[in-house]
Motif scaffolding. Structure first.
Motif, PDB file in Angstrom:
ATOM      1  N   HIS A 150      57.178  52.616  38.047  1.00  0.00           N
ATOM      2  CA  HIS A 150      58.197  51.683  38.530  1.00  0.00           C
ATOM      3  C   HIS A 150      58.820  52.128  39.856  1.00  0.00           C
ATOM      4  O   HIS A 150      59.909  51.663  40.214  1.00  0.00           O
ATOM      5  N   ARG A 151      58.167  53.011  40.585  1.00  0.00           N
ATOM      6  CA  ARG A 151      58.708  53.495  41.863  1.00  0.00           C
ATOM      7  C   ARG A 151      57.936  52.837  43.011  1.00  0.00           C
ATOM      8  O   ARG A 151      56.732  53.058  43.164  1.00  0.00           O
ATOM      9  N   LEU A 152      58.655  52.059  43.806  1.00  0.00           N
ATOM     10  CA  LEU A 152      58.012  51.354  44.906  1.00  0.00           C
ATOM     11  C   LEU A 152      57.485  52.315  45.963  1.00  0.00           C
ATOM     12  O   LEU A 152      56.428  52.073  46.570  1.00  0.00           O
ATOM     13  N   GLU A 153      58.208  53.425  46.172  1.00  0.00           N
ATOM     14  CA  GLU A 153      57.790  54.366  47.218  1.00  0.00           C
ATOM     15  C   GLU A 153      56.483  55.075  46.861  1.00  0.00           C
ATOM     16  O   GLU A 153      55.852  55.703  47.722  1.00  0.00           O
ATOM     17  N   ALA A 154      56.060  54.979  45.593  1.00  0.00           N
ATOM     18  CA  ALA A 154      54.814  55.641  45.186  1.00  0.00           C
ATOM     19  C   ALA A 154      53.597  55.036  45.866  1.00  0.00           C
ATOM     20  O   ALA A 154      52.534  55.670  45.917  1.00  0.00           O
ATOM     21  N   ILE A 155      53.754  53.841  46.407  1.00  0.00           N
ATOM     22  CA  ILE A 155      52.628  53.200  47.086  1.00  0.00           C
ATOM     23  C   ILE A 155      52.227  53.955  48.347  1.00  0.00           C
ATOM     24  O   ILE A 155      51.113  53.805  48.856  1.00  0.00           O
ATOM     25  N   LEU A 156      53.140  54.785  48.856  1.00  0.00           N
ATOM     26  CA  LEU A 156      52.836  55.579  50.047  1.00  0.00           C
ATOM     27  C   LEU A 156      51.698  56.558  49.797  1.00  0.00           C
ATOM     28  O   LEU A 156      51.075  57.047  50.750  1.00  0.00           O
ATOM     29  N   HIS A 157      51.420  56.844  48.549  1.00  0.00           N
ATOM     30  CA  HIS A 157      50.331  57.744  48.198  1.00  0.00           C
ATOM     31  C   HIS A 157      49.003  57.001  48.033  1.00  0.00           C
ATOM     32  O   HIS A 157      48.012  57.610  47.600  1.00  0.00           O
ATOM     33  N   HIS A 158      48.992  55.720  48.357  1.00  0.00           N
ATOM     34  CA  HIS A 158      47.780  54.906  48.226  1.00  0.00           C
ATOM     35  C   HIS A 158      47.479  54.239  49.572  1.00  0.00           C
ATOM     36  O   HIS A 158      47.844  53.075  49.797  1.00  0.00           O
ATOM     37  N   PRO A 159      46.846  54.955  50.487  1.00  0.00           N
ATOM     38  CA  PRO A 159      46.602  54.404  51.834  1.00  0.00           C
ATOM     39  C   PRO A 159      45.741  53.153  51.842  1.00  0.00           C
ATOM     40  O   PRO A 159      45.922  52.270  52.685  1.00  0.00           O
ATOM     41  N   ALA A 215      45.709  50.800  49.592  1.00  0.00           N
ATOM     42  CA  ALA A 215      46.589  49.695  49.226  1.00  0.00           C
ATOM     43  C   ALA A 215      47.474  49.295  50.401  1.00  0.00           C
ATOM     44  O   ALA A 215      47.691  48.102  50.651  1.00  0.00           O
ATOM     45  N   ILE A 216      47.997  50.293  51.111  1.00  0.00           N
ATOM     46  CA  ILE A 216      48.828  49.989  52.277  1.00  0.00           C
ATOM     47  C   ILE A 216      48.032  49.202  53.306  1.00  0.00           C
ATOM     48  O   ILE A 216      48.527  48.239  53.904  1.00  0.00           O
ATOM     49  N   GLY A 217      46.771  49.596  53.493  1.00  0.00           N
ATOM     50  CA  GLY A 217      45.922  48.881  54.449  1.00  0.00           C
ATOM     51  C   GLY A 217      45.742  47.422  54.092  1.00  0.00           C
ATOM     52  O   GLY A 217      45.847  46.540  54.954  1.00  0.00           O
ATOM     53  N   PHE A 218      45.499  47.140  52.804  1.00  0.00           N
ATOM     54  CA  PHE A 218      45.319  45.747  52.380  1.00  0.00           C
ATOM     55  C   PHE A 218      46.623  44.957  52.476  1.00  0.00           C
ATOM     56  O   PHE A 218      46.609  43.765  52.801  1.00  0.00           O
ATOM     57  N   LEU A 219      47.750  45.604  52.207  1.00  0.00           N
ATOM     58  CA  LEU A 219      49.033  44.909  52.319  1.00  0.00           C
ATOM     59  C   LEU A 219      49.332  44.561  53.772  1.00  0.00           C
ATOM     60  O   LEU A 219      49.854  43.481  54.067  1.00  0.00           O
ATOM     61  N   VAL A 220      49.004  45.479  54.669  1.00  0.00           N
ATOM     62  CA  VAL A 220      49.187  45.195  56.103  1.00  0.00           C
ATOM     63  C   VAL A 220      48.296  44.032  56.524  1.00  0.00           C
ATOM     64  O   VAL A 220      48.721  43.128  57.261  1.00  0.00           O
ATOM     65  N   MET A 221      47.068  44.032  56.029  1.00  0.00           N
ATOM     66  CA  MET A 221      46.170  42.919  56.349  1.00  0.00           C
ATOM     67  C   MET A 221      46.665  41.612  55.739  1.00  0.00           C
ATOM     68  O   MET A 221      46.436  40.537  56.299  1.00  0.00           O
ATOM     69  N   SER A 222      47.342  41.691  54.594  1.00  0.00           N
ATOM     70  CA  SER A 222      47.900  40.487  53.974  1.00  0.00           C
ATOM     71  C   SER A 222      48.962  39.857  54.861  1.00  0.00           C
ATOM     72  O   SER A 222      48.994  38.637  55.060  1.00  0.00           O
ATOM     73  N   VAL A 223      49.846  40.703  55.403  1.00  0.00           N
ATOM     74  CA  VAL A 223      50.883  40.204  56.312  1.00  0.00           C
ATOM     75  C   VAL A 223      50.240  39.605  57.560  1.00  0.00           C
ATOM     76  O   VAL A 223      50.626  38.521  58.019  1.00  0.00           O
ATOM     77  N   ALA A 224      49.245  40.313  58.083  1.00  0.00           N
ATOM     78  CA  ALA A 224      48.563  39.813  59.279  1.00  0.00           C
ATOM     79  C   ALA A 224      47.864  38.485  58.990  1.00  0.00           C
ATOM     80  O   ALA A 224      47.881  37.558  59.812  1.00  0.00           O
ATOM     81  N   ALA A 225      47.235  38.389  57.803  1.00  0.00           N
ATOM     82  CA  ALA A 225      46.551  37.150  57.442  1.00  0.00           C
ATOM     83  C   ALA A 225      47.534  35.997  57.284  1.00  0.00           C
ATOM     84  O   ALA A 225      47.246  34.859  57.660  1.00  0.00           O
ATOM     85  N   ALA A 226      48.709  36.299  56.705  1.00  0.00           N
ATOM     86  CA  ALA A 226      49.720  35.249  56.546  1.00  0.00           C
ATOM     87  C   ALA A 226      50.137  34.690  57.900  1.00  0.00           C
ATOM     88  O   ALA A 226      50.282  33.477  58.070  1.00  0.00           O
ATOM     89  N   ILE A 227      50.319  35.591  58.858  1.00  0.00           N
ATOM     90  CA  ILE A 227      50.704  35.153  60.200  1.00  0.00           C
ATOM     91  C   ILE A 227      49.550  34.408  60.865  1.00  0.00           C
ATOM     92  O   ILE A 227      49.734  33.384  61.529  1.00  0.00           O
TER      93      ILE A 227
END
Length: 503
Positions: free
Chosen positions: A463-472, A474-486
């Protein structure tokens, strides 16, 4: 080199080639008939391979899977009734082409794109199985959740001229995907006391109902209206002068086919995505690279090439994690595990050491299957292209029968048929009021995978949101999600406004 030559010799044996051709023929039949999906065909075909040699058995099953993907485009183009859920996106441009008298052209583009995507993906499997499987091995729940979020961002891009209605359709699909037992607590959700809904709404019933049955209702309504008013009933006619594929058209669709093949390969390598998501993503990518004058959604051969190339590229790519680490990347690949085990072969890293001759034979058989698919598809194309000339009074009842049969075979229960009919009626009203049926299906397909991955991610991260920092990854896909939305949503709004103003 010795194992390669021995494997190639096994693949070119009369038994193996006959098995490939038999699989291709069966696969085309499965693909053309609405509701008879690849997994269902494989599940039935696996026991048939019990007395075959390992190479013939796998070649037969690979032929069934490959040809069913290519054959699914026939119903999508000729009747707006995809034989496979992954061929639903082909309806966007294939059916308008058929209505314009260019059915043969659309079928040829679909066939050539299918073979191209399949062959390129097979070569990627042969060359990069081990290196790319190491990437798939790193895909945990957190990474899969980010992949699902990335895929969901494309729903808005598929929403047509109304972003709001598209999002409503997608959310409605996700909502219906939650019907059944809660994956964590096993608590019934939205089942209304019906035991049949404990396993959720059947996928085949939803797909066949929302697409095939809905289309039959629409065509029946048009036929009845024409009979009442005395109007001439429109028939699809083949125009011989405009059904060939010129060299200029090949050059026109080539970049789209290449991009879509890469999208399909990526969707196959990442476990859980599958051909349906790969085909729709490829179509969206193709639309974003549209040039002035392109008519996506109105009958553009590049739209057909995009979906079919990606659809057929998914299967060979899904074998990469299967062969290398024993992790199937698709439902079809998962069913093939049973065939491997039945013949004493355990998929995984050791399979290349324990059965090198068999593996190279399978590789060659997959290439042989691609050529066989081209031959069978090309020879039968003229016959397939004349489906549209059959009168509606014959086509509509026949398709409804196949829809009923395909829905029943999924679980061998009448409930699946009832679900298909209900969802077909819902799809009819959605289509009448401008809500995207295809966007609904995207949400319905992604929904269970997204929920399961999200729940697992919450447990893994405590349940810790900051734990995602240990999953590069996942971070890459989330960044691409924001870029895709734009990148997708804003231009989609402008495109809708331009279409409404006639620009």
């Amino acid at each position: 080199m010795e194992n390669i030559l021995l494997g190639a010799g096994d693949a070119f044996s009369l038994t193996a080639i006959a098995a490939v051709f038999g699989g291709i023929l069966l696969g085309y039949i499965v693909g053309v008939v609405p509701g008879l999906s690849r997994p269902a065909a494989l599940a039935v075909a696996v026991p048939l391979t019990y007395y075959m040699t390992p190479i013939a058995a796998i070649a037969f099953l690979v032929g069934v899977t490959k040809a069913s993907a290519a054959g699914g485009a026939t119903g999508a183009i000729m009747l707006n009734t995809p034989g496979e859920p992954s061929s639903a996106a082909t309806c966007y441009d294939g059916y308008p082409l058929a209505r314009a008298g260019k059915a043969a052209k659309a079928l040829k583009i679909a066939l050539y794109s299918s073979v191209f995507g399949d062959m390129v993906s097979t070569l990627v499997l042969i060359a990069l199985a081990m290196p790319l499987a190491s990437f798939a091995l790193k895909m945990g729940p957190v990474e899969m959740t980010s992949v699902m979020i990335f895929a969901l961002t494309f729903i808005a891009a598929l929403s047509g001229t109304s972003l709001t209605k598209g999002l409503v359709s997608g959310i409605f699909g996700i909502l219906l995907a939650t019907v059944g037992l809660d994956p964590e607590s096993a608590t019934p959700r939205l089942t209304f006391g019906m035991i049949e809904l404990f396993d959720g709404i059947p996928l085949v019933s939803a797909t066949v109902g929302m697409l095939a049955f809905t289309e039959m209702l629409v065509q029946a309504e048009a036929y009845i209206r024409a009979r009442k008013t005395g109007e001439e009933i429109q028939k699809m006619e083949l125009l011989p002068d405009d059904n060939g594929v010129s060299l200029e058209e090949v050059r026109e669709v080539a970049p789209t086919a290449v991009r879509s093949t890469l999208v399909g390969i990526a969707a196959g390598i990442i476990p859980g995505l599958g051909p349906t998501i790969g085909a729709f993503l490829a179509y969206v990518v193709a639309k974003k690279f549209a040039k002035p004058g392109d008519r996506y959604g109105e009958g553009d051969i590049k739209g057909v090439a995009a979906t079919e190339a990606a659809d057929n590229a998914v299967l060979p790519a899904s074998f990469i994690p299967l062969f290398a680490i024993g992790l199937p990347g698709s439902v079809s690949a998962a069913i093939l595990v049973a065939a491997f085990m039945m013949h004493g072969v355990v998929p995984g890293p050791l399979v290349f050491e324990q059965h090198p001759r068999l593996m190279y034979g399978i590789y060659v058989s997959m290439l042989v299957a691609s050529f066989c698919m081209l031959i069978v598809g090309r020879v039968g194309l003229t016959f397939f292209a004349r489906i549209g000339s059959v009168p509606a009074v014959i086509i509509i009842p026949m398709v409804i029968v196949f829809c009923t049969l395909g829905s029943f075979l999924e679980h061998h229960a009448m409930f699946s048929v009832y679900a298909m009919v209900v969802l077909g009626v819902v799809g009819y009203f959605m289509q009448r009021y401008g809500y995207s049926v295809v966007t609904f299906l995207i949400g319905f397909v992604i929904g269970p995978l997204f929920e399961l991955s999200l729940r697992q991610s919450i447990i893994v991260t405590n349940h810790r949101l900051e734990a995602i920092l240990h999953h590069p990854i996942a971070i890459g896909f989330l960044v691409m999600s924001v870029a895709a939305a734009i990148f997708f949503i804003k231009p989609a709004g402008k495109l809708a406004q331009a279409q409404q103003t006639g620009v």
